[in-house]
Design a protein around this motif. Structure first.
Motif, PDB file in Angstrom:
ATOM      1  N   GLU A   1      27.684   0.812  18.267  1.00  0.00           N
ATOM      2  CA  GLU A   1      28.477   0.183  17.200  1.00  0.00           C
ATOM      3  C   GLU A   1      27.605  -0.608  16.222  1.00  0.00           C
ATOM      4  OE1 GLU A   1      31.771  -1.957  18.840  1.00  0.00           O
ATOM      5  OE2 GLU A   1      32.637  -0.166  19.757  1.00  0.00           O
ATOM      6  N   SER A   2      26.327  -0.248  16.119  1.00  0.00           N
ATOM      7  CA  SER A   2      25.434  -0.943  15.194  1.00  0.00           C
ATOM      8  C   SER A   2      25.374  -0.279  13.827  1.00  0.00           C
ATOM      9  CB  SER A   2      24.023  -1.016  15.776  1.00  0.00           C
ATOM     10  OG  SER A   2      23.455   0.287  15.876  1.00  0.00           O
ATOM     11  N   LYS A   3      25.919   0.937  13.731  1.00  0.00           N
ATOM     12  CA  LYS A   3      25.919   1.650  12.449  1.00  0.00           C
ATOM     13  C   LYS A   3      27.260   2.336  12.221  1.00  0.00           C
ATOM     14  CE  LYS A   3      20.953   2.571  12.014  1.00  0.00           C
ATOM     15  NZ  LYS A   3      20.775   1.639  10.870  1.00  0.00           N
ATOM     16  N   VAL A   4      27.702   2.309  10.977  1.00  0.00           N
ATOM     17  CA  VAL A   4      28.850   3.093  10.532  1.00  0.00           C
ATOM     18  C   VAL A   4      28.379   3.978   9.390  1.00  0.00           C
ATOM     19  CG1 VAL A   4      31.083   3.002   9.352  1.00  0.00           C
ATOM     20  CG2 VAL A   4      30.626   1.471  11.272  1.00  0.00           C
ATOM     21  N   ILE A   5      28.649   5.283   9.517  1.00  0.00           N
ATOM     22  CA  ILE A   5      28.242   6.253   8.504  1.00  0.00           C
ATOM     23  C   ILE A   5      29.500   6.742   7.788  1.00  0.00           C
ATOM     24  CG2 ILE A   5      26.866   8.321   8.029  1.00  0.00           C
ATOM     25  CD1 ILE A   5      25.351   6.246   9.692  1.00  0.00           C
ATOM     26  N   VAL A   6      29.539   6.597   6.477  1.00  0.00           N
ATOM     27  CA  VAL A   6      30.649   7.120   5.679  1.00  0.00           C
ATOM     28  C   VAL A   6      30.093   8.167   4.719  1.00  0.00           C
ATOM     29  CG1 VAL A   6      32.482   6.576   4.038  1.00  0.00           C
ATOM     30  CG2 VAL A   6      31.901   4.948   5.838  1.00  0.00           C
ATOM     31  N   GLN A   7      30.660   9.375   4.771  1.00  0.00           N
ATOM     32  CA  GLN A   7      30.172  10.470   3.938  1.00  0.00           C
ATOM     33  C   GLN A   7      31.270  10.908   2.976  1.00  0.00           C
ATOM     34  OE1 GLN A   7      29.110  12.238   7.553  1.00  0.00           O
ATOM     35  NE2 GLN A   7      26.921  12.254   7.145  1.00  0.00           N
ATOM     36  N   ILE A   8      30.929  10.970   1.704  1.00  0.00           N
ATOM     37  CA  ILE A   8      31.909  11.225   0.648  1.00  0.00           C
ATOM     38  C   ILE A   8      31.417  12.388  -0.198  1.00  0.00           C
ATOM     39  CG2 ILE A   8      33.264  10.180  -1.204  1.00  0.00           C
ATOM     40  CD1 ILE A   8      32.071   7.441  -0.146  1.00  0.00           C
ATOM     41  N   PHE A   9      32.198  13.456  -0.214  1.00  0.00           N
ATOM     42  CA  PHE A   9      31.861  14.607  -1.055  1.00  0.00           C
ATOM     43  C   PHE A   9      32.832  14.650  -2.224  1.00  0.00           C
ATOM     44  CE2 PHE A   9      32.512  19.249  -1.986  1.00  0.00           C
ATOM     45  CZ  PHE A   9      31.350  19.379  -2.727  1.00  0.00           C
ATOM     46  N   ASN A  10      32.282  14.580  -3.419  1.00  0.00           N
ATOM     47  CA  ASN A  10      33.075  14.657  -4.642  1.00  0.00           C
ATOM     48  C   ASN A  10      32.926  16.047  -5.238  1.00  0.00           C
ATOM     49  OD1 ASN A  10      34.503  14.184  -7.007  1.00  0.00           O
ATOM     50  ND2 ASN A  10      32.724  13.291  -8.044  1.00  0.00           N
ATOM     51  N   GLU A  11      33.983  16.840  -5.139  1.00  0.00           N
ATOM     52  CA  GLU A  11      33.924  18.217  -5.635  1.00  0.00           C
ATOM     53  C   GLU A  11      34.194  18.305  -7.130  1.00  0.00           C
ATOM     54  OE1 GLU A  11      35.124  22.575  -3.884  1.00  0.00           O
ATOM     55  OE2 GLU A  11      36.549  20.934  -3.621  1.00  0.00           O
ATOM     56  N   GLY A  12      34.690  17.221  -7.740  1.00  0.00           N
ATOM     57  CA  GLY A  12      35.083  17.259  -9.145  1.00  0.00           C
ATOM     58  C   GLY A  12      34.126  16.518 -10.052  1.00  0.00           C
ATOM     59  N   ASN A  13      34.689  16.005 -11.150  1.00  0.00           N
ATOM     60  CA  ASN A  13      33.907  15.275 -12.136  1.00  0.00           C
ATOM     61  C   ASN A  13      33.545  13.887 -11.624  1.00  0.00           C
ATOM     62  OD1 ASN A  13      34.151  17.416 -13.993  1.00  0.00           O
ATOM     63  ND2 ASN A  13      36.144  16.655 -14.696  1.00  0.00           N
ATOM     64  N   GLU A  14      32.630  13.243 -12.318  1.00  0.00           N
ATOM     65  CA  GLU A  14      32.210  11.895 -11.943  1.00  0.00           C
ATOM     66  C   GLU A  14      33.416  10.966 -11.880  1.00  0.00           C
ATOM     67  OE1 GLU A  14      30.087   8.461 -14.405  1.00  0.00           O
ATOM     68  OE2 GLU A  14      28.648  10.047 -13.837  1.00  0.00           O
ATOM     69  N   LYS A  15      33.450  10.117 -10.864  1.00  0.00           N
ATOM     70  CA  LYS A  15      34.568   9.184 -10.721  1.00  0.00           C
ATOM     71  C   LYS A  15      34.133   7.953  -9.947  1.00  0.00           C
ATOM     72  CE  LYS A  15      37.244  12.211  -8.744  1.00  0.00           C
ATOM     73  NZ  LYS A  15      36.413  13.421  -8.602  1.00  0.00           N
TER      74      LYS A  15
ATOM     75  N   TYR B   1      31.914 -12.425   1.329  1.00  0.00           N
ATOM     76  CA  TYR B   1      33.111 -12.856   0.621  1.00  0.00           C
ATOM     77  C   TYR B   1      33.569 -11.816  -0.403  1.00  0.00           C
ATOM     78  CZ  TYR B   1      32.027 -17.166   2.922  1.00  0.00           C
ATOM     79  OH  TYR B   1      31.766 -18.102   3.895  1.00  0.00           O
ATOM     80  N   ASN B   2      32.982 -10.668  -0.342  1.00  0.00           N
ATOM     81  CA  ASN B   2      33.424  -9.551  -1.183  1.00  0.00           C
ATOM     82  C   ASN B   2      33.517  -8.341  -0.270  1.00  0.00           C
ATOM     83  OD1 ASN B   2      34.055  -7.743  -3.132  1.00  0.00           O
ATOM     84  ND2 ASN B   2      32.134  -7.921  -4.277  1.00  0.00           N
ATOM     85  N   ARG B   3      34.706  -8.062   0.246  1.00  0.00           N
ATOM     86  CA  ARG B   3      34.854  -7.104   1.333  1.00  0.00           C
ATOM     87  C   ARG B   3      35.112  -5.686   0.879  1.00  0.00           C
ATOM     88  NH1 ARG B   3      31.810  -8.539   4.655  1.00  0.00           N
ATOM     89  NH2 ARG B   3      32.715  -7.034   6.089  1.00  0.00           N
ATOM     90  N   TYR B   4      34.925  -5.406  -0.382  1.00  0.00           N
ATOM     91  CA  TYR B   4      34.945  -4.023  -0.852  1.00  0.00           C
ATOM     92  C   TYR B   4      34.036  -3.931  -2.064  1.00  0.00           C
ATOM     93  CZ  TYR B   4      37.907  -5.204  -4.852  1.00  0.00           C
ATOM     94  OH  TYR B   4      38.376  -5.732  -6.024  1.00  0.00           O
ATOM     95  N   PHE B   5      33.635  -2.736  -2.387  1.00  0.00           N
ATOM     96  CA  PHE B   5      32.863  -2.518  -3.603  1.00  0.00           C
ATOM     97  C   PHE B   5      33.227  -1.163  -4.179  1.00  0.00           C
ATOM     98  CE2 PHE B   5      30.176  -0.951  -0.150  1.00  0.00           C
ATOM     99  CZ  PHE B   5      29.765   0.292  -0.617  1.00  0.00           C
ATOM    100  N   THR B   6      32.906  -0.979  -5.420  1.00  0.00           N
ATOM    101  CA  THR B   6      33.184   0.287  -6.101  1.00  0.00           C
ATOM    102  C   THR B   6      31.869   0.999  -6.376  1.00  0.00           C
ATOM    103  OG1 THR B   6      35.172  -0.594  -7.137  1.00  0.00           O
ATOM    104  CG2 THR B   6      34.220   1.373  -8.126  1.00  0.00           C
ATOM    105  N   THR B   7      31.814   2.266  -6.020  1.00  0.00           N
ATOM    106  CA  THR B   7      30.626   3.074  -6.286  1.00  0.00           C
ATOM    107  C   THR B   7      31.002   4.238  -7.177  1.00  0.00           C
ATOM    108  OG1 THR B   7      28.733   4.194  -5.265  1.00  0.00           O
ATOM    109  CG2 THR B   7      30.895   4.608  -4.286  1.00  0.00           C
ATOM    110  N   THR B   8      30.047   4.736  -7.914  1.00  0.00           N
ATOM    111  CA  THR B   8      30.272   5.893  -8.778  1.00  0.00           C
ATOM    112  C   THR B   8      29.832   7.153  -8.050  1.00  0.00           C
ATOM    113  OG1 THR B   8      29.961   4.594 -10.779  1.00  0.00           O
ATOM    114  CG2 THR B   8      29.726   6.978 -10.981  1.00  0.00           C
TER     115      THR B   8
END
Length: 514
Positions: A349-363, A400-407
C-alpha cells in the motif's frame, strides 16, 4: 532472430527483457519433437525417438529454432526474473491427429489422450534437463475455436476436457502437480459466438472435475477489433479462477502510432476492470518487419533498423509500473468522452498507480488525490517522438488541496504514480461510506460554523479530521440539527465523519474552512 548479427540480436533482446520489466514468457511447443510414435506404451517413453532439433542451436540443421537459447537469454537479461514460463502446444504430432498431419485443423485421434500427455510431459522434462528451463505452466491447445491452416487442433469443449483430465492425472503421476494447466486459449473473448473462450469454459466447467483441474482460464483478443467484447461474461464463466490474456495483437499492422497502441491499452484496461484479468501478454516479443506489417513489441527491418512502435512504450506503463502482487482498484473502464481509466495499489500500500488513456482530443481531467499521498510522478506517452514513456517529474502534494487538474494530450496514455505514507492514514481515518445515511451540511465552504441536519433524533458521534489523519474535533449529539464550531481550524480541506451509535451507519463528507 538468431540469423541476425549478434550485436543486432542482443539489442533486440535487451529492449524486450531489460527495458521491459516483464515477468511472464510463453513459447511454442513444436509438434515435431516426436516425429513418430516412440512405442505403443504411453507410460514408457523411448527418449531416443525424440528429436530436439527445433529447440537446439545448430545452424547446420534447417529445423533449428534456438528456442532453448532464446529462453535462457531472456531469463539472463530479465530484471526481475520470470514467475511464469508457459509452454503452448498448437498441435500434437501428426500421427496423433485425426487428419494425420499437424496443420489444417483436425483433432486428437480417439483414445489418444495418454499419448498426447506423454508428449507434453516429455517436452516439459526435456526442457529442464537439456536447457535448464523450468516450465511453470502448460497449455495443450491454441485457438481450438478457430480453424486455421497452420499448426492447429480444432477440439470441441468435450474433447478438450478429456485431454485436460488426462494431462492432470499424468502430471500428478510424474510428480509435476505444481505445473499449472492453462486453457482453452480461444481466438475470441466473447462475441456472442458459439465458439469463444466464454463458450468453451461454460461447457467445460459444467463438469466439476474439469473445473477443478484448470488452473488458469486463458483467452486471446483477436476477434475484438471494435472493443465491444463482453469481458464480464468471461469473468463470470471463469468462476473465480485467474483469467490471463495469453495472446493479444492488432495483427499485421504497419501502424507504429498511438492509434495502433490504443488497441492494446483498451484490451488491458477493459480486461482488468471488467474481465477479472490478472495477467496480460502480447503477441509477439519480437519479429522482422516487412510490407505486410508486424504485431510484435520490437521489430527490425531487413537493413537492420530497430523499430519501437508506440505500443512498446505504452506497454511500459503496465510492465514497468504495475508489479507482481499489486491489486486492482475497481473503476469504470471508460466514460462518454473516450477516457479509459485503470488503477492499481501495491501489496504494501505504498504506491497507487492510476492510468488514464485519452482516445480523443486534448482535455482537462480532474484527479482525486489518494489519502496519505505525499508525491506523484507522471509518465506520458503520445504520438510525439519526445514523449515515449517519459517522466514529467515528481510533484509534492499539498495536503490541503486534495485534487488537481491535469491536461490529457490528444491520443495519449498518462500514468500517475502516487507515493503513499501509511502513517498519515491511521485506522480511524479509513471510513466506509453508506449512501443510505443522508446528511445535509451548510455552508460549505464555511468560516466559523458548520450546520448539520441529520436523518433523525439519535445518538451521533461527529468527528473532523485533517488530511494527515489527525482528529481535531470529536463530539456527541442526540439532536437532529447540530452546529459545529470550526473557528479554530486553519484554512483548508477537512473530512467530516458522522457515525450513528444506534446502527453504526457512517458517512464522510469533505468540508472546506475558508
Amino acid at each position: 532472430l538468431y540469423r541476425l548479427p549478434s550485436s543486432l540480436r542482443e539489442k533486440v533482446e535487451k529492449y524486450c527483457f531489460q527495458e521491459l520489466e516483464v515477468n511472464m514468457i510463453r513459447f511454442f511447443i513444436y509438434h515435431d519433437l516426436e516425429p513418430i510414435n516412440d512405442n505403443d506404451n504411453p507410460l514408457e517413453l523411448d527418449e531416443s525417438k525424440l528429436d530436439w532439433t527445433p529447440f537446439d542451436s545448430d545452424p547446420n540443421k534447417n529445423r533449428t529454432r534456438y528456442v532453448g537459447e532464446a529462453l535462457n537469454n531472456a531469463m539472463l537479461l530479465s530484471k526481475n526474473g520470470f514467475d511464469h514460463i508457459i509452454g503452448n502446444c498448437n498441435s500434437p504430432p501428426g500421427w496423433l491427429k485425426s487428419n494425420g498431419k499437424h496443420n489444417g485443423g483436425g483433432t486428437l485421434i480417439n483414445g489418444g489422450e495418454s499419448e498426447y500427455s506423454e508428449f507434453l510431459i516429455a517436452t516439459l522434462k526435456g526442457l529442464k534437463t537439456r536447457y535448464g528451463i523450468n516450465m511453470t505452466a502448460i497449455s495443450p491447445t491454441n485457438e481450438p475455436d478457430y480453424e486455421v491452416a497452420y499448426e492447429s487442433m480444432d477440439t470441441t469443449p468435450t474433447e478438450l476436457s478429456s485431454i485436460i483430465l488426462n494431462l492432470d492425472d499424468r502430471l500428478d503421476q510424474e510428480g509435476l502437480s505444481d505445473i499449472k494447466i492453462v486453457s482453452p486459449e480461444c481466438f475470441r473473448v466473447h462475441q456472442n459466438s458459439e465458439r469463444s473462450t466464454t463458450t468453451y469454459i461454460n461447457a467445460m466447467f459444467a463438469d466439476e472435475k474439469v473445473k477443478n483441474v484448470v488452473d488458469i482460464v486463458a483467452t486471446h483478443t483477436y476477434a475484438d477489433p471494435n472493443h465491444n467484447a463482453n469481458w464480464n461474461a468471461l469473468k463470470v464463466a471463469a468462476n473465480g479462477k485467474p483469467v490471463w490474456v495469453t495472446e493479444s495483437a492488432n495483427l499485421n499492422s504497419t501502424d507504429q502510432s498511438m492509434t495502433d497502441a490504443a488497441n492494446y491499452i483498451k484490451w488491458i484496461i477493459r480486461g482488468f476492470n471488467e474481465g477479472g484479468v490478472t495477467a496480460y501478454m502480447l503477441h509477439l516479443f519480437y519479429e522482422e518487419a516487412d510490407n505486410n506489417g508486424y504485431s510484435s513489441l520490437v521489430a527490425w527491418t531487413p537493413t537492420g533498423e530497430i523499430i519501437l512502435p508506440k505500443r512498446y512504450h505504452s506497454f511500459k506503463h503496465f510492465t514497468n509500473l504495475v508489479k507482481k502482487g499489486y491489486s486492482l482498484i475497481s473503476s469504470n473502464s471508460t466514460d462518454e468522452n473516450g477516457v479509459y481509466v485503470g488503477g492499481f495499489i501495491s501489496d504494501d500500500e505504498s504506491k497507487v498507480i492510476v492510468q488514464i488513456f485519452n482516445e480523443g482530443n486534448e482535455k482537462d481531467f480532474s484527479i482525486d488525490v489518494p489519502l496519505g499521498a505525499t508525491s506523484v510522478e507522471t509518465f506520458l506517452t503520445t504520438n510525439n517522438d519526445s514523449e515515449e514513456f517519459s517522466s514529467l517529474g515528481i510533484n509534492q502534494i499539498d495536503y490541503y488541496n486534495r485534487y488537481f487538474t491535469t491536461t490529457l494530450p490528444e491520443l495519449s496514455l498518462t500514468s500517475l504514480v502516487f507515493d503513499i505514507d501509511e502513517s498519515l492514514s491511521n485506522s480511524e481515518f479509513n471510513f466506509v461510506n453508506n449512501n443510505d445515511f443522508q446528511v445535509e451540511l451548510f455552508p460549505n465552504p464555511a468560516e466559523d460554523q458548520l450546520n448539520l441536519i441529520l436523518p433523525d433524533y439519535s445518538n451521533y458521534n461527529i468527528k473532523i479530521f485533517n488530511l494527515q489523519g489527525q482528529k481535531l474535533i470529536d463530539r456527541f449529539s442526540n439532536n437532529k440539527e447540530v452546529i459545529i464550531d470550526i473557528s479554530t481550524l486553519e484554512y483548508g480541506t477537512y473530512l467530516l465523519n458522522i457515525t450513528s451509535t444506534f446502527n453504526q451507519k457512517t458517512t464522510t463528507k469533505k468540508i472546506i474552512k475558508q
